[in-house]
Motif scaffolding. Structure first.
Motif, PDB file in Angstrom:
ATOM      1  N   LEU A   2      -0.335   1.153 -14.067  1.00 48.69           N
ATOM      2  CA  LEU A   2      -0.939   0.360 -13.008  1.00 48.69           C
ATOM      3  C   LEU A   2      -0.046   0.449 -11.776  1.00 48.69           C
ATOM      4  CD1 LEU A   2      -2.944  -1.870 -11.968  1.00 48.69           C
ATOM      5  CD2 LEU A   2      -1.279  -3.524 -12.852  1.00 48.69           C
ATOM      6  N   ILE A   3      -0.656   0.676 -10.597  1.00 44.32           N
ATOM      7  CA  ILE A   3       0.069   0.645  -9.327  1.00 44.32           C
ATOM      8  C   ILE A   3      -0.382  -0.621  -8.612  1.00 44.32           C
ATOM      9  CG2 ILE A   3       0.506   1.808  -7.121  1.00 44.32           C
ATOM     10  CD1 ILE A   3       1.400   3.508  -9.495  1.00 44.32           C
ATOM     11  N   ARG A   4       0.572  -1.434  -8.167  1.00 50.41           N
ATOM     12  CA  ARG A   4       0.242  -2.650  -7.425  1.00 50.41           C
ATOM     13  C   ARG A   4       1.356  -2.960  -6.432  1.00 50.41           C
ATOM     14  NH1 ARG A   4       3.797  -6.318  -9.035  1.00 50.41           N
ATOM     15  NH2 ARG A   4       4.266  -6.678 -11.233  1.00 50.41           N
ATOM     16  N   ARG A   5       1.064  -3.925  -5.545  1.00 48.44           N
ATOM     17  CA  ARG A   5       2.078  -4.379  -4.599  1.00 48.44           C
ATOM     18  C   ARG A   5       3.214  -5.059  -5.351  1.00 48.44           C
ATOM     19  NH1 ARG A   5      -0.675  -7.430   0.439  1.00 48.44           N
ATOM     20  NH2 ARG A   5       1.523  -7.825   0.805  1.00 48.44           N
ATOM     21  N   GLU A   6       4.411  -4.941  -4.802  1.00 50.35           N
ATOM     22  CA  GLU A   6       5.538  -5.644  -5.411  1.00 50.35           C
ATOM     23  C   GLU A   6       5.360  -7.145  -5.239  1.00 50.35           C
ATOM     24  OE1 GLU A   6       9.322  -6.714  -2.950  1.00 50.35           O
ATOM     25  OE2 GLU A   6       9.098  -4.544  -2.822  1.00 50.35           O
ATOM     26  N   THR A   7       5.964  -7.897  -6.147  1.00 49.27           N
ATOM     27  CA  THR A   7       6.018  -9.351  -6.053  1.00 49.27           C
ATOM     28  C   THR A   7       7.496  -9.751  -6.047  1.00 49.27           C
ATOM     29  OG1 THR A   7       6.083  -9.757  -8.440  1.00 49.27           O
ATOM     30  CG2 THR A   7       3.889  -9.546  -7.412  1.00 49.27           C
ATOM     31  N   ILE A  46       7.363  -3.193   4.741  1.00 48.21           N
ATOM     32  CA  ILE A  46       5.958  -3.564   4.913  1.00 48.21           C
ATOM     33  C   ILE A  46       5.406  -3.931   3.540  1.00 48.21           C
ATOM     34  CG2 ILE A  46       3.683  -2.791   5.694  1.00 48.21           C
ATOM     35  CD1 ILE A  46       5.258  -0.774   7.527  1.00 48.21           C
ATOM     36  N   GLY A  47       5.108  -5.211   3.356  1.00 51.92           N
ATOM     37  CA  GLY A  47       4.706  -5.720   2.040  1.00 51.92           C
ATOM     38  C   GLY A  47       3.538  -4.983   1.418  1.00 51.92           C
ATOM     39  N   ALA A  48       2.546  -4.653   2.213  1.00 50.61           N
ATOM     40  CA  ALA A  48       1.369  -3.954   1.694  1.00 50.61           C
ATOM     41  C   ALA A  48       1.676  -2.514   1.319  1.00 50.61           C
ATOM     42  CB  ALA A  48       0.236  -3.995   2.722  1.00 50.61           C
ATOM     43  N   LEU A  49       2.858  -2.026   1.713  1.00 47.92           N
ATOM     44  CA  LEU A  49       3.258  -0.646   1.421  1.00 47.92           C
ATOM     45  C   LEU A  49       4.528  -0.608   0.575  1.00 47.92           C
ATOM     46  CD1 LEU A  49       2.530   0.991   4.897  1.00 47.92           C
ATOM     47  CD2 LEU A  49       1.056   0.918   2.874  1.00 47.92           C
ATOM     48  N   SER A  50       4.751  -1.641  -0.206  1.00 47.47           N
ATOM     49  CA  SER A  50       5.845  -1.666  -1.170  1.00 47.47           C
ATOM     50  C   SER A  50       5.194  -1.807  -2.534  1.00 47.47           C
ATOM     51  CB  SER A  50       6.802  -2.826  -0.884  1.00 47.47           C
ATOM     52  OG  SER A  50       7.903  -2.766  -1.775  1.00 47.47           O
ATOM     53  N   LEU A  51       5.096  -0.683  -3.231  1.00 50.41           N
ATOM     54  CA  LEU A  51       4.288  -0.595  -4.449  1.00 50.41           C
ATOM     55  C   LEU A  51       5.143  -0.295  -5.670  1.00 50.41           C
ATOM     56  CD1 LEU A  51       1.426   1.653  -3.004  1.00 50.41           C
ATOM     57  CD2 LEU A  51       1.574  -0.857  -2.997  1.00 50.41           C
ATOM     58  N   VAL A  52       4.747  -0.882  -6.785  1.00 52.72           N
ATOM     59  CA  VAL A  52       5.416  -0.600  -8.048  1.00 52.72           C
ATOM     60  C   VAL A  52       4.433   0.058  -9.003  1.00 52.72           C
ATOM     61  CG1 VAL A  52       7.148  -2.434  -7.876  1.00 52.72           C
ATOM     62  CG2 VAL A  52       4.940  -2.931  -8.950  1.00 52.72           C
ATOM     63  N   ALA A  53       4.990   0.853  -9.895  1.00 51.15           N
ATOM     64  CA  ALA A  53       4.222   1.444 -10.996  1.00 51.15           C
ATOM     65  C   ALA A  53       4.656   0.720 -12.259  1.00 51.15           C
ATOM     66  CB  ALA A  53       4.507   2.937 -11.119  1.00 51.15           C
ATOM     67  N   LEU A  54       3.668   0.260 -13.023  1.00 53.11           N
ATOM     68  CA  LEU A  54       3.938  -0.449 -14.272  1.00 53.11           C
ATOM     69  C   LEU A  54       3.498   0.400 -15.455  1.00 53.11           C
ATOM     70  CD1 LEU A  54       2.572  -3.986 -13.351  1.00 53.11           C
ATOM     71  CD2 LEU A  54       4.928  -3.213 -13.255  1.00 53.11           C
ATOM     72  N   HIS A  55       4.334   0.436 -16.471  1.00 50.76           N
ATOM     73  CA  HIS A  55       3.998   1.080 -17.741  1.00 50.76           C
ATOM     74  C   HIS A  55       4.261   0.043 -18.823  1.00 50.76           C
ATOM     75  CE1 HIS A  55       3.547   4.165 -20.784  1.00 50.76           C
ATOM     76  NE2 HIS A  55       4.676   3.737 -21.330  1.00 50.76           N
ATOM     77  N   GLU A  56       3.213  -0.314 -19.542  1.00 48.31           N
ATOM     78  CA  GLU A  56       3.304  -1.339 -20.583  1.00 48.31           C
ATOM     79  C   GLU A  56       3.939  -2.620 -20.035  1.00 48.31           C
ATOM     80  OE1 GLU A  56       5.123   0.434 -24.029  1.00 48.31           O
ATOM     81  OE2 GLU A  56       3.499   1.901 -24.237  1.00 48.31           O
ATOM     82  N   GLY A  57       3.594  -2.956 -18.794  1.00 45.47           N
ATOM     83  CA  GLY A  57       4.055  -4.193 -18.174  1.00 45.47           C
ATOM     84  C   GLY A  57       5.406  -4.129 -17.500  1.00 45.47           C
TER      85      GLY A  57
END
Length: 172
Positions: A2-7, A46-57
Protein backbone atom coordinates in the motif's frame (compact mmCIF):
# COMPACT_ATOMS: atom_id res chain seq x y z
CA UNK A 1 1.80 -3.21 -0.83
CA UNK A 2 0.00 0.00 0.00
CA UNK A 3 1.26 3.51 -0.86
CA UNK A 4 -0.16 6.32 1.28
CA UNK A 5 0.71 9.71 2.73
CA UNK A 6 2.96 9.69 5.76
CA UNK A 7 1.41 10.24 9.18
CA UNK A 8 3.12 11.54 12.34
CA UNK A 9 3.22 7.93 13.59
CA UNK A 10 5.45 7.01 10.59
CA UNK A 11 8.29 9.43 11.35
CA UNK A 12 10.51 7.05 13.30
CA UNK A 13 10.07 4.35 10.65
CA UNK A 14 10.81 6.84 7.84
CA UNK A 15 14.04 7.85 9.57
CA UNK A 16 14.95 4.17 9.93
CA UNK A 17 14.20 3.50 6.23
CA UNK A 18 16.57 6.22 5.05
CA UNK A 19 19.22 5.26 7.62
CA UNK A 20 19.21 1.68 6.36
CA UNK A 21 18.77 2.45 2.66
CA UNK A 22 21.67 4.89 2.46
CA UNK A 23 24.03 3.42 5.09
CA UNK A 24 27.59 3.51 3.81
CA UNK A 25 29.36 2.87 7.09
CA UNK A 26 28.17 1.03 10.18
CA UNK A 27 27.34 3.35 13.05
CA UNK A 28 27.17 6.47 10.85
CA UNK A 29 23.78 7.99 10.09
CA UNK A 30 23.58 8.90 6.39
CA UNK A 31 22.63 12.51 5.63
CA UNK A 32 19.36 11.48 3.95
CA UNK A 33 17.70 10.45 7.24
CA UNK A 34 18.08 13.78 9.09
CA UNK A 35 17.44 15.66 5.83
CA UNK A 36 13.82 14.45 5.81
CA UNK A 37 13.47 15.45 9.46
CA UNK A 38 14.86 18.93 8.74
CA UNK A 39 12.65 19.46 5.68
CA UNK A 40 9.63 18.54 7.79
CA UNK A 41 10.68 20.72 10.76
CA UNK A 42 11.31 23.75 8.51
CA UNK A 43 7.94 23.43 6.75
CA UNK A 44 9.46 22.63 3.35
CA UNK A 45 8.30 19.01 3.13
CA UNK A 46 5.10 18.89 1.09
CA UNK A 47 2.72 16.69 3.08
CA UNK A 48 0.75 15.48 0.07
CA UNK A 49 4.05 14.42 -1.54
CA UNK A 50 5.56 12.54 1.40
CA UNK A 51 4.56 8.95 0.77
CA UNK A 52 5.27 5.66 2.46
CA UNK A 53 5.11 2.12 1.13
CA UNK A 54 3.66 -0.44 3.53
CA UNK A 55 4.26 -4.18 3.41
CA UNK A 56 2.23 -6.22 5.88
CA UNK A 57 1.57 -3.00 7.80
CA UNK A 58 5.22 -1.98 8.13
CA UNK A 59 6.85 1.04 6.47
CA UNK A 60 9.38 -0.36 3.98
CA UNK A 61 9.89 2.68 1.74
CA UNK A 62 9.53 6.45 1.64
CA UNK A 63 9.73 9.22 -0.94
CA UNK A 64 9.16 12.91 -0.51
CA UNK A 65 9.14 16.19 -2.36
CA UNK A 66 9.95 19.57 -0.94
CA UNK A 67 9.44 23.17 -1.92
CA UNK A 68 11.81 24.42 -4.55
CA UNK A 69 12.26 27.28 -6.97
CA UNK A 70 13.11 27.34 -10.65
CA UNK A 71 14.01 30.68 -12.17
CA UNK A 72 11.59 33.34 -10.92
CA UNK A 73 8.75 30.89 -10.27
CA UNK A 74 8.60 29.59 -6.67
CA UNK A 75 5.61 27.31 -7.32
CA UNK A 76 6.47 25.62 -10.60
CA UNK A 77 8.74 22.84 -9.37
CA UNK A 78 9.33 20.48 -6.48
CA UNK A 79 12.55 18.81 -5.45
CA UNK A 80 12.22 15.04 -5.16
CA UNK A 81 14.21 13.13 -2.62
CA UNK A 82 15.25 11.26 -0.88
CA UNK A 83 13.70 8.02 -2.11
CA UNK A 84 14.58 5.16 0.22
CA UNK A 85 13.63 1.49 0.49
CA UNK A 86 14.70 -0.92 3.21
CA UNK A 87 17.47 -3.17 1.82
CA UNK A 88 15.36 -6.33 2.26
CA UNK A 89 12.70 -4.81 -0.02
CA UNK A 90 14.93 -3.30 -2.69
CA UNK A 91 14.60 -4.60 -6.27
CA UNK A 92 11.03 -5.71 -5.55
CA UNK A 93 9.13 -2.78 -7.09
CA UNK A 94 8.72 -0.67 -3.95
CA UNK A 95 10.84 2.21 -5.28
CA UNK A 96 9.07 2.17 -8.64
CA UNK A 97 5.65 2.19 -6.97
CA UNK A 98 6.67 5.14 -4.83
CA UNK A 99 8.02 7.02 -7.86
CA UNK A 100 4.87 6.50 -9.91
CA UNK A 101 2.72 7.58 -6.97
CA UNK A 102 4.69 10.73 -6.14
CA UNK A 103 4.98 11.87 -9.77
CA UNK A 104 1.24 11.32 -10.26
CA UNK A 105 0.44 13.21 -7.06
CA UNK A 106 2.70 16.14 -8.03
CA UNK A 107 0.96 16.28 -11.41
CA UNK A 108 -2.48 16.24 -9.76
CA UNK A 109 -1.42 19.09 -7.47
CA UNK A 110 -0.58 21.24 -10.49
CA UNK A 111 3.22 21.39 -10.37
CA UNK A 112 4.99 21.75 -13.70
CA UNK A 113 8.24 19.98 -12.87
CA UNK A 114 9.77 17.41 -10.56
CA UNK A 115 13.53 17.81 -10.19
CA UNK A 116 16.05 15.43 -8.59
CA UNK A 117 19.66 14.42 -8.30
CA UNK A 118 20.07 10.74 -9.09
CA UNK A 119 21.18 7.95 -11.37
CA UNK A 120 19.92 8.50 -14.95
CA UNK A 121 19.75 4.76 -15.67
CA UNK A 122 17.16 4.42 -12.89
CA UNK A 123 15.17 7.65 -13.17
CA UNK A 124 14.90 7.78 -16.97
CA UNK A 125 12.27 5.00 -16.77
CA UNK A 126 10.00 7.53 -15.03
CA UNK A 127 10.40 10.16 -17.75
CA UNK A 128 13.28 12.12 -16.23
CA UNK A 129 15.76 13.81 -18.55
CA UNK A 130 18.89 15.83 -17.95
CA UNK A 131 17.59 19.10 -16.48
CA UNK A 132 19.80 21.22 -18.72
CA UNK A 133 17.83 19.85 -21.70
CA UNK A 134 14.90 21.85 -20.26
CA UNK A 135 17.09 24.93 -19.59
CA UNK A 136 17.17 24.24 -15.86
CA UNK A 137 20.49 25.01 -14.22
CA UNK A 138 21.79 22.82 -11.38
CA UNK A 139 22.88 24.39 -8.09
CA UNK A 140 26.20 22.59 -8.66
CA UNK A 141 27.47 22.44 -12.27
CA UNK A 142 29.45 19.25 -11.55
CA UNK A 143 26.16 17.33 -11.13
CA UNK A 144 25.85 17.24 -14.92
CA UNK A 145 23.62 14.46 -16.22
CA UNK A 146 22.71 13.34 -12.68
CA UNK A 147 20.65 16.51 -12.20
CA UNK A 148 17.35 15.60 -13.82
CA UNK A 149 13.83 16.89 -14.32
CA UNK A 150 10.48 15.53 -15.42
CA UNK A 151 7.79 17.69 -16.92
CA UNK A 152 4.19 17.35 -15.77
CA UNK A 153 0.86 18.49 -17.26
CA UNK A 154 1.21 22.08 -15.96
CA UNK A 155 4.73 22.50 -17.39
CA UNK A 156 5.46 25.62 -19.40
CA UNK A 157 8.76 26.15 -21.26
CA UNK A 158 9.14 29.42 -19.32
CA UNK A 159 9.67 27.29 -16.18
CA UNK A 160 13.41 27.42 -16.62
CA UNK A 161 16.51 28.94 -15.08
CA UNK A 162 18.45 28.34 -11.89
CA UNK A 163 17.03 25.66 -9.62
CA UNK A 164 17.04 26.06 -5.83
CA UNK A 165 16.30 23.27 -3.40
CA UNK A 166 14.80 23.96 0.04
CA UNK A 167 17.46 25.36 2.43
CA UNK A 168 18.01 22.04 4.26
CA UNK A 169 19.65 20.63 1.12
CA UNK A 170 22.41 23.24 1.23
CA UNK A 171 23.47 21.99 4.66
CA UNK A 172 24.25 18.43 3.57
Amino acid sequence: MLIRRETPADRTAIHAVHSAAFRREEGVTPVEAPLVDELRAEGDLIGALSLVALHEGDVVGHVCCSRARVGDDPGAAVGLGPLGVLPAHQASGVGSALMHAVVGAADALGYGLVVLLGEPAYYSRFGFVTASDLSITAPEPRWGRYFQARTLSAYQPTQAGAFEYAPAFSRI
